[in-house]
Write a protein that holds these residues in place. Structure first.
Motif, PDB file in Angstrom:
ATOM      1  N   ILE A  97       0.813  -1.137  -0.150  1.00 32.27           N
ATOM      2  CA  ILE A  97       0.093  -0.085  -0.023  1.00 32.27           C
ATOM      3  C   ILE A  97       0.893   1.149   0.068  1.00 32.27           C
ATOM      4  O   ILE A  97       0.612   2.252  -0.614  1.00 32.27           O
ATOM      5  CB  ILE A  97      -1.172  -0.034   1.081  1.00 32.27           C
ATOM      6  CG1 ILE A  97      -2.077  -1.247   1.000  1.00 32.27           C
ATOM      7  CG2 ILE A  97      -1.781   1.101   1.468  1.00 32.27           C
ATOM      8  CD1 ILE A  97      -2.858  -1.175   2.220  1.00 32.27           C
ATOM      9  N   SER A  98       1.933   1.299   0.676  1.00 34.39           N
ATOM     10  CA  SER A  98       2.692   2.414   0.839  1.00 34.39           C
ATOM     11  C   SER A  98       3.520   2.598  -0.459  1.00 34.39           C
ATOM     12  O   SER A  98       3.789   3.971  -1.080  1.00 34.39           O
ATOM     13  CB  SER A  98       4.124   2.330   1.815  1.00 34.39           C
ATOM     14  OG  SER A  98       3.427   1.956   3.068  1.00 34.39           O
ATOM     15  N   GLY A 104       0.808   4.346  -2.719  1.00 32.41           N
ATOM     16  CA  GLY A 104       1.060   5.507  -2.233  1.00 32.41           C
ATOM     17  C   GLY A 104       2.106   6.700  -2.581  1.00 32.41           C
ATOM     18  O   GLY A 104       2.051   7.608  -3.046  1.00 32.41           O
ATOM     19  N   LEU A 148      -2.817   6.652   1.022  1.00 29.62           N
ATOM     20  CA  LEU A 148      -2.441   5.448   1.133  1.00 29.62           C
ATOM     21  C   LEU A 148      -1.046   5.137   1.914  1.00 29.62           C
ATOM     22  O   LEU A 148      -0.706   3.813   2.570  1.00 29.62           O
ATOM     23  CB  LEU A 148      -2.291   4.842  -0.503  1.00 29.62           C
ATOM     24  CG  LEU A 148      -3.435   4.872  -1.130  1.00 29.62           C
ATOM     25  CD1 LEU A 148      -3.159   4.527  -2.686  1.00 29.62           C
ATOM     26  CD2 LEU A 148      -4.230   3.639  -0.576  1.00 29.62           C
ATOM     27  N   GLU A 149      -0.353   6.149   1.822  1.00 33.67           N
ATOM     28  CA  GLU A 149       1.079   6.228   2.763  1.00 33.67           C
ATOM     29  C   GLU A 149       0.560   6.374   4.040  1.00 33.67           C
ATOM     30  O   GLU A 149       1.548   5.499   4.956  1.00 33.67           O
ATOM     31  CB  GLU A 149       1.994   7.356   2.137  1.00 33.67           C
ATOM     32  CG  GLU A 149       2.509   7.363   0.843  1.00 33.67           C
ATOM     33  CD  GLU A 149       3.274   8.416   0.511  1.00 33.67           C
ATOM     34  OE1 GLU A 149       4.035   8.502  -0.478  1.00 33.67           O
ATOM     35  OE2 GLU A 149       3.151   9.560   1.219  1.00 33.67           O
ATOM     36  N   TYR A 174      -1.996   4.980   5.417  1.00 32.39           N
ATOM     37  CA  TYR A 174      -2.668   3.554   5.990  1.00 32.39           C
ATOM     38  C   TYR A 174      -1.501   2.415   6.097  1.00 32.39           C
ATOM     39  O   TYR A 174      -1.472   1.594   6.756  1.00 32.39           O
ATOM     40  CB  TYR A 174      -3.637   3.137   5.205  1.00 32.39           C
ATOM     41  CG  TYR A 174      -4.320   1.836   5.556  1.00 32.39           C
ATOM     42  CD1 TYR A 174      -5.053   1.955   6.789  1.00 32.39           C
ATOM     43  CD2 TYR A 174      -4.410   0.752   5.155  1.00 32.39           C
ATOM     44  CE1 TYR A 174      -5.701   1.102   7.524  1.00 32.39           C
ATOM     45  CE2 TYR A 174      -5.207  -0.231   5.547  1.00 32.39           C
ATOM     46  CZ  TYR A 174      -5.753  -0.168   6.850  1.00 32.39           C
ATOM     47  OH  TYR A 174      -6.564  -1.299   7.379  1.00 32.39           O
TER      48      TYR A 174
END
Length: 199
Positions: A89-90, A93, A112-113, A115
């Motif tokens: 997810i990162s 992001g 996103l970063e 989360y």
């Protein structure tokens, strides 16, 4: 001997701990890279100061609103998968603002970063507890505590050098490449979760 055996062996808990720190640095770098980039982002996207404040705060907002979800993911799927999801997810992001260079893309990327940062930081202590010797637990957790200052130090040293010859998107590209590199290693290095966690 493969890299997973080297770093997950019971006598190499310290090496495994430092790798988990490298995972944590993904989130720390993503969090810290905004501050030295804010002036360039304001000029590039023509955003107001209030919008730039939201851009900085969205990280914290996401962690507050989705902390429970992150805990459920770890409980349901295990800390290894949660860590891999956090890194993936990162990575997205980092990539989305580069592909969609708009304020919407930038906001989505920061969300996103944020989360990903949450999942990494929730799963890392669990992984260290599961896969390191209890006799050196204090040292292991002390090593883990260095991930934020380490990530901040990287940005403090690297960002000014990048901005001598490039724009904000280069910093995002480099952080994305680092995230992808750590994600690829994590598949090999992080041992499977114990079976009792999967029941």
């Amino acid at each position: 001997m493969t890299i997973s055996k080297i770093l997950s062996h019971k006598n190499d808990d310290i090496y495994f701990s430092w790798f988990v720190v490298c995972c944590g640095c993904v989130g720390a770098i993503n969090l810290a890279k905004l501050a030295p980039s804010m002036g360039r982002l304001i000029d590039y996207f023509q955003i107001s100061l209030s919008t730039s404040g939201l851009l900085g705060g969205i990280f914290s907002i996401l962690m507050i609103l989705t902390g429970l979800v992150g805990g459920i993911i770890i409980t349901t799927y295990g800390p290894r998968l949660a860590m891999l999801y956090g890194l993936l997810i990162s990575f997205f992001g980092c990539v989305i603002p580069i592909l969609n260079q708009s304020i919407v893309g930038l906001m989505l990327g920061r969300a996103l970063e944020g989360y990903g940062f949450l999942l990494i930081n929730l799963s890392a202590p669990v992984l260290l507890t599961l896969h390191t010797n209890i006799k050196i637990r204090g040292k292991v957790m002390g090593i883990w505590g260095s991930f934020m200052p380490a990530g901040n130090a990287v940005i403090i040293l690297v960002a000014p050098l990048i901005y001598l010859f490039a724009d904000w998107n280069v910093l995002w590209q480099l952080s994305g490449l680092y995230t992808l590199f750590i994600l690829a290693l994590a598949f090999k290095v992080i041992p499977p979760d114990p079976q009792y966690l999967k029941r």
